[in-house]
Design a protein around this motif. Structure first.
Motif, PDB file in Angstrom:
ATOM      1  N   ALA A   1       0.810  -1.220   0.000  1.00 33.43           N
ATOM      2  CA  ALA A   1       0.000   0.000   0.000  1.00 33.43           C
ATOM      3  C   ALA A   1       0.843   1.270   0.000  1.00 33.43           C
ATOM      4  O   ALA A   1       0.414   2.301  -0.531  1.00 33.43           O
ATOM      5  N   LEU A   2       2.030   1.227   0.613  1.00 34.15           N
ATOM      6  CA  LEU A   2       2.850   2.443   0.704  1.00 34.15           C
ATOM      7  C   LEU A   2       3.772   2.620  -0.490  1.00 34.15           C
ATOM      8  O   LEU A   2       4.588   3.534  -0.518  1.00 34.15           O
ATOM      9  N   SER A   3       3.602   1.731  -1.493  1.00 30.53           N
ATOM     10  CA  SER A   3       4.407   1.897  -2.715  1.00 30.53           C
ATOM     11  C   SER A   3       3.733   2.848  -3.700  1.00 30.53           C
ATOM     12  O   SER A   3       4.321   3.210  -4.723  1.00 30.53           O
TER      13      SER A   3
ATOM     14  N   PRO B   1      -5.718 -10.611   0.069  1.00 34.19           N
ATOM     15  CA  PRO B   1      -6.889 -10.218  -0.719  1.00 34.19           C
ATOM     16  C   PRO B   1      -6.481  -9.134  -1.712  1.00 34.19           C
ATOM     17  O   PRO B   1      -5.525  -8.395  -1.483  1.00 34.19           O
ATOM     18  N   PRO B   2      -7.219  -9.006  -2.826  1.00 31.37           N
ATOM     19  CA  PRO B   2      -6.829  -8.037  -3.869  1.00 31.37           C
ATOM     20  C   PRO B   2      -6.708  -6.603  -3.360  1.00 31.37           C
ATOM     21  O   PRO B   2      -5.848  -5.847  -3.822  1.00 31.37           O
TER      22      PRO B   2
ATOM     23  N   ARG C   1      -3.432  -3.945   8.328  1.00 31.56           N
ATOM     24  CA  ARG C   1      -4.272  -3.937   7.137  1.00 31.56           C
ATOM     25  C   ARG C   1      -3.768  -2.874   6.160  1.00 31.56           C
ATOM     26  O   ARG C   1      -3.612  -1.707   6.535  1.00 31.56           O
ATOM     27  N   GLU C   2      -3.564  -3.290   4.896  1.00 33.12           N
ATOM     28  CA  GLU C   2      -3.144  -2.355   3.857  1.00 33.12           C
ATOM     29  C   GLU C   2      -4.323  -2.109   2.916  1.00 33.12           C
ATOM     30  O   GLU C   2      -5.054  -3.038   2.548  1.00 33.12           O
ATOM     31  N   GLN C   3      -4.479  -0.849   2.530  1.00 32.27           N
ATOM     32  CA  GLN C   3      -5.561  -0.477   1.608  1.00 32.27           C
ATOM     33  C   GLN C   3      -5.064   0.618   0.668  1.00 32.27           C
ATOM     34  O   GLN C   3      -4.176   1.392   0.999  1.00 32.27           O
ATOM     35  N   GLY C   4      -5.730   0.650  -0.536  1.00 31.47           N
ATOM     36  CA  GLY C   4      -5.432   1.721  -1.491  1.00 31.47           C
ATOM     37  C   GLY C   4      -4.181   1.503  -2.303  1.00 31.47           C
ATOM     38  O   GLY C   4      -3.765   2.404  -3.047  1.00 31.47           O
ATOM     39  N   GLY C   5      -3.557   0.349  -2.150  1.00 29.74           N
ATOM     40  CA  GLY C   5      -2.348   0.089  -2.908  1.00 29.74           C
ATOM     41  C   GLY C   5      -2.633  -0.671  -4.189  1.00 29.74           C
ATOM     42  O   GLY C   5      -3.791  -0.832  -4.593  1.00 29.74           O
TER      43      GLY C   5
ATOM     44  N   PRO D   1      -3.149  -3.925  -6.734  1.00 32.94           N
ATOM     45  CA  PRO D   1      -3.792  -5.223  -6.467  1.00 32.94           C
ATOM     46  C   PRO D   1      -2.791  -6.232  -5.905  1.00 32.94           C
ATOM     47  O   PRO D   1      -1.623  -6.268  -6.304  1.00 32.94           O
ATOM     48  N   VAL D   2      -3.254  -7.044  -4.968  1.00 32.46           N
ATOM     49  CA  VAL D   2      -2.378  -7.974  -4.243  1.00 32.46           C
ATOM     50  C   VAL D   2      -2.707  -9.402  -4.641  1.00 32.46           C
ATOM     51  O   VAL D   2      -3.882  -9.757  -4.830  1.00 32.46           O
ATOM     52  N   SER D   3      -1.668 -10.212  -4.743  1.00 35.09           N
ATOM     53  CA  SER D   3      -1.841 -11.653  -4.940  1.00 35.09           C
ATOM     54  C   SER D   3      -0.773 -12.376  -4.155  1.00 35.09           C
ATOM     55  O   SER D   3       0.269 -11.809  -3.831  1.00 35.09           O
TER      56      SER D   3
END
Length: 458
Positions: free
Chosen positions: A374-376, A437-438, A400-404, A406-408
């Motif tokens: 998220a911080l990238s 989660p994405p 919890r990371e948000q706004g970054g 998509p994650v896999s």
């Protein structure tokens, strides 16, 4: 056998003041060595008139002195000026008594016995007495106002005197102190035989600075530096009492005990730290794709470990605040982009072992968030929540990371995953969960509060 008359003659001759026996006319019948030296008379030629040796109206002065004696008036400490053989004037204080012979042959013959004390010598004596008195008063003031407990006891250990600090430190009234046995008041039962031996030794020679434990009136014990010394009779040299000085060194002994504890803790922690560093080195090397990657990853993790240890050392290994640990491990992120990372929940004080565990986990999560999570990106953020679950007694940490982007899930697990899913939970007997989660990575670490919190924390 020595004749008493010889003793009296020697005492007369060697007296430290001028002595004379004179006739009422003033004729010197006998004078001791000191007076002869003053007025310039040789031994065996005492026929000189004493009145002539008195400066000024010597004859009239001497006549009035005889008249006073015949009227039974005391002649004591009378100031006079004695004319010395070398012409100098010696101020003196004289005392005189009139003796009348009662024998038939004496027919009421009179003699005058005089003593002369040099006014200068007397001044010296008085000055010395004043100095002695002042010294005694100063010493008494020092003892009275000393912050050390000072007490004197007899050979049986009964208290003869005590200063104010003794009562204040040990919480006894003066009426309870005087005459009581010192051992009964302040010496714990298990140390009384040892104390009795100390008193016996102190009657012979001083004992300095022995660490002892003593008890207050309320039963609380403290550590003291005890010094004992004999108090001797000036005339006979015999020990008449024993002085005891108690200086409270509880703070010093507690500090020494804490230092000893810290040294043991450092030894234990050093061994643990070497094991952690070895494990980090092995795992970093295992997952590194190049020597440069190994160096960067290994040094970053050592820095994270060092930051946690710096906090522990600064707090003397008494644990750290979880909020402060989070700030230290994520300092670059929080200080530069404070609005993008939030910390909330039950921010407790955690123990050293938990600090090492959480420190490594936070480092791995923060590093990953900056590189890939998220911080990238400019719009991402992270939420950190610490929660104490009352029902289960667990302490839960959630990232919890948000706004970054998509994650896999990664194709292969690296060292960071190993730390988060194995090393961290195992070290505090907890459980962890890492999900991808994405919308953003999530991680939770829960462990029994007893494994995480400092002893006594709720």
């Amino acid at each position: 056998m020595i004749h008493s008359g010889l003793i009296e003659a020697d005492l007369f001759e060697l007296a430290p003041c001028g002595l004379a026996v004179v006739a009422p006319s003033g004729e010197i019948l006998r004078a001791n060595r000191l007076l002869r030296g003053w007025i310039g008379v040789r031994s065996g030629s005492e026929g000189q008139n004493l009145a002539a040796c008195l400066a000024g109206e010597g004859q009239a002065f001497f006549a009035s002195l005889i008249e006073s004696l015949r009227q039974d008036e005391p002649v004591e400490e009378v100031f006079a000026l004695l004319q010395r053989g070398n012409g100098a004037i010696l101020p003196v204080y004289l005392n005189a008594v009139l003796r009348r012979e009662t024998g038939a042959a004496a027919r009421g013959a009179e003699t005058v016995h005089l003593s002369f004390i040099s006014a200068w010598r007397r001044t010296e004596y008085e000055a010395e007495l004043r100095r002695g008195k002042r010294a005694a008063e100063q010493l008494a003031a020092i003892v009275s106002h000393s912050s050390d407990a000072i007490v004197s006891v007899d050979a049986a250990g009964r208290i003869l005197n005590a200063n104010r600090a003794f009562g204040e430190i040990f919480q006894f009234e003066r009426a309870e102190i005087m005459g009581a046995k010192l051992a009964d008041l302040i010496v714990p039962e298990s140390f009384r035989e040892q104390f009795a031996e100390k008193l016996k030794r102190a009657a012979l020679r001083p004992i300095k600075g022995e660490i002892v434990r003593r008890r207050r009136k309320d039963g609380v014990s403290f550590d003291f530096s005890l010094s004992l010394a004999p108090i001797r009779d000036e005339r006979t040299g015999a020990t008449v009492a024993i002085s005891a000085i108690y200086r409270d060194v509880t703070t010093v002994t507690r500090a020494a005990e804490h230092i000893e504890f810290l040294l043991r803790e450092v030894n234990h922690r050093s061994k643990n730290m070497l094991a952690v560093v070895q494990a980090v080195a092995r795992q970093t090397a295992r997952f590194a794709e190049s020597p440069e990657a190994f160096t960067d990853g290994f040094m970053a993790r050592l820095t994270a470990i060092g930051a946690s240890h710096d906090m522990l050392v600064s707090r003397e290994w008494r644990g750290v605040e979880i909020a402060e640990l989070t700030r230290i491990q994520c300092c670059e992120l929080i200080e530069s982009e404070e609005s993008r990372i939030s910390v909330s929940g039950d921010l407790i004080e955690i123990n050293p072992r938990a600090a090492e565990c959480y420190g490594l986990a936070l480092h791995e999560l923060a590093t990953n968030a900056v590189k890939y999570g998220a911080l990238s990106t400019p719009d991402g953020w992270v939420e950190l929540e610490f929660a104490l679950e009352q029902d289960s007694g667990l302490y839960r940490f959630t990232w919890r990371e948000q706004g970054g982007p998509p994650v896999s899930a990664p194709e292969r697990s690296g060292f960071g995953v190993c730390v988060l899913t194995r090393t961290a939970p195992q070290s505090i007997e907890g459980e962890s969960r890492l999900d991808f989660p994405p919308e953003g990575l999530t991680y939770s670490l829960s462990a029994p509060l007893t494994q995480v919190a400092m002893a006594g924390a709720e």
